[in-house]
Design an enzyme around this catalytic site. Structure first.
Site, short mmCIF file in Angstrom:
data_model
loop_
_atom_site.label_atom_id
_atom_site.label_comp_id
_atom_site.label_asym_id
_atom_site.label_seq_id
_atom_site.Cartn_x
_atom_site.Cartn_y
_atom_site.Cartn_z
N ARG A 70 0.85 -1.18 0.00
CA ARG A 70 0.00 0.00 0.00
C ARG A 70 0.90 1.25 0.00
O ARG A 70 2.07 1.17 0.34
CB ARG A 70 -0.91 0.00 1.22
N SER A 106 0.57 4.08 1.83
CA SER A 106 0.58 4.93 3.02
C SER A 106 2.00 5.06 3.57
O SER A 106 2.88 4.24 3.29
CB SER A 106 -0.33 4.36 4.10
N ASP A 130 -4.22 -7.30 8.90
CA ASP A 130 -5.07 -7.06 7.74
C ASP A 130 -5.26 -8.31 6.88
O ASP A 130 -6.07 -8.30 5.96
CB ASP A 130 -4.48 -5.96 6.86
N SER A 164 -12.23 0.70 15.07
CA SER A 164 -12.17 -0.73 15.35
C SER A 164 -13.27 -1.14 16.32
O SER A 164 -13.34 -0.64 17.45
CB SER A 164 -10.79 -1.07 15.94
N LEU A 165 -14.11 -2.08 15.91
CA LEU A 165 -15.13 -2.62 16.81
C LEU A 165 -14.49 -3.35 17.99
O LEU A 165 -15.02 -3.34 19.10
CB LEU A 165 -16.07 -3.55 16.05
N GLY A 183 -8.33 6.96 8.46
CA GLY A 183 -7.19 7.69 7.90
C GLY A 183 -5.87 7.16 8.43
O GLY A 183 -5.82 6.34 9.35
N THR A 190 -3.28 11.68 9.67
CA THR A 190 -4.65 12.17 9.59
C THR A 190 -5.36 12.05 10.93
O THR A 190 -6.06 12.97 11.38
CB THR A 190 -5.43 11.39 8.51
N ARG A 191 -5.17 10.94 11.60
CA ARG A 191 -5.84 10.74 12.89
C ARG A 191 -5.28 11.69 13.95
O ARG A 191 -6.03 12.20 14.79
CB ARG A 191 -5.71 9.28 13.34
N CYS A 200 -11.05 -8.53 10.03
CA CYS A 200 -10.59 -7.42 10.87
C CYS A 200 -11.69 -6.41 11.14
O CYS A 200 -11.47 -5.41 11.81
CB CYS A 200 -9.38 -6.74 10.25
#
Length: 314
Positions: free
Chosen positions: A10, A12, A87, A132-133, A153, A157-158, A245
């Site tokens: 990815r 990021s 993930d 996240s649950l 994000g 971002t967070r 996840c």
């Protein structure tokens, strides 16, 4: 002639950082062993990266952050992929394999607050951000008087949303902060007794085509057996519960001598129902499955059915 191994990831900052760290380690192995390989990075945008305005639990499906990367591997656009293990779905395509699970770093979640107040000192009604649950259900059990608000994000971002929006605190994985140099922002490390980690949290999974013998042999030189065993127990627990996840499942395994000690959890996001189990064994697959069966007997299947995850009868 040198073979160039194309590494998919990815795009990021965290993904690129941990992929760079993996490539550095593989280059060191190649230099030590005299192996004729070089590496290049190939960035891939996944479904999970594209959908940022919806919580993961509502996007649905498994492999939100890996499916496109796996397809690129099947198409031979890339040779290996570096994933955050949490993930990675519990079942892989037949043609692919996890050839290396490097040594795990800190598996814990961390708490970061806007004003430095610890979790137990947050005022009633404070807003805690997490998408996240799994984290939501455990935080709500600890502090049923706070409000959980979704936050998506990357880490930057967070952190910005914590500073600029109506969040009093956020919960993140320690591993991501450690890998990207944000550890100085941590106010509290949440021990597994308070917040059990996600399956595979803190570990990486290096995936490749199962028939690419040269790459498989190289990656296995990078494998950490203890991390492989403990993560395998967690993933067996997840697989038996047919979870991904995006559901409120947690599991964390540690090696204790010759044994593996595994803890598992399934809960409702509001913290109103929390099913826990723990056990010790030497076979990761058997241990994970046994503990999952214990939670199914307690009603975990009914909780997971609320999120569209049916647990098969055996």
């Amino acid at each position: 002639m040198k073979r160039t191994i194309v590494v998919g990831t990815r795009g990021s900052a965290l993904a690129l950082t941990q992929t760079g760290q993996v490539i550095d380690a593989l280059r060191a192995i190649c230099e030590e062993k005299g192996l004729p390989y070089d590496f290049e990075i190939y960035k891939i945008v996944t479904k999970g990266d594209q959908i940022l305005d919806v919580t993961l639990s509502k996007v649905g499906g498994k492999g939100l952050f890996v499916k496109e990367i796996e397809q690129a591997m099947l198409d031979q656009t890339i040779d290996i992929a570096v994933h955050s293990m949490k993930d990675v779905p519990s079942v892989l395509p037949d043609e692919l394999m996890l050839a290396a699970v490097p040594k795990r770093i800190d598996p814990r979640d961390v708490y970061i607050s806007k004003n430095g107040k610890p979790l137990d000192a947050l005022p009633k009604g404070a807003v805690v951000g997490t998408s996240s649950l799994r984290r939501a259900c455990q935080i709500q059990e600890l502090r049923p008087d706070v409000t959980i608000k979704p936050i998506r994000g990357n880490i930057d971002t967070r952190m910005r949303k914590l500073a600029e929006e109506d969040f009093d605190a956020i919960i993140l994985a320690a591993a991501g902060l450690l890998r990207t140099g944000w550890e100085d922002r941590v106010h509290q490390y949440l021990e597994p007794e308070l917040c059990l980690p996600a399956v595979g949290q803190g570990a990486l999974g290096i995936e490749c085509r199962a028939d690419d013998t040269d790459v498989v042999e190289l990656l296995q030189l990078y494998n950490d057996r203890e991390t492989e065993w403990t993560v395998a127990a967690e993933r067996a627990f997840l697989a038996r519960l047919n979870g991904g996840c995006q559901v409120p499942i947690a599991a964390y395994a540690e090696r204790r001598g010759e044994d593996i000690y595994l803890r598992g959890l399934v809960g409702r996001p509001d913290g109103s129902s929390m099913l826990r189990t723990e056990g010790v064994g030497r076979d990761p697959a058997e241990l994970g499955k046994k503990l999952a069966e214990q939670l199914i007997a307690q009603g975990a299947d009914r909780i997971l059915a609320e999120f569209g995850h049916e647990v098969e009868n055996e």
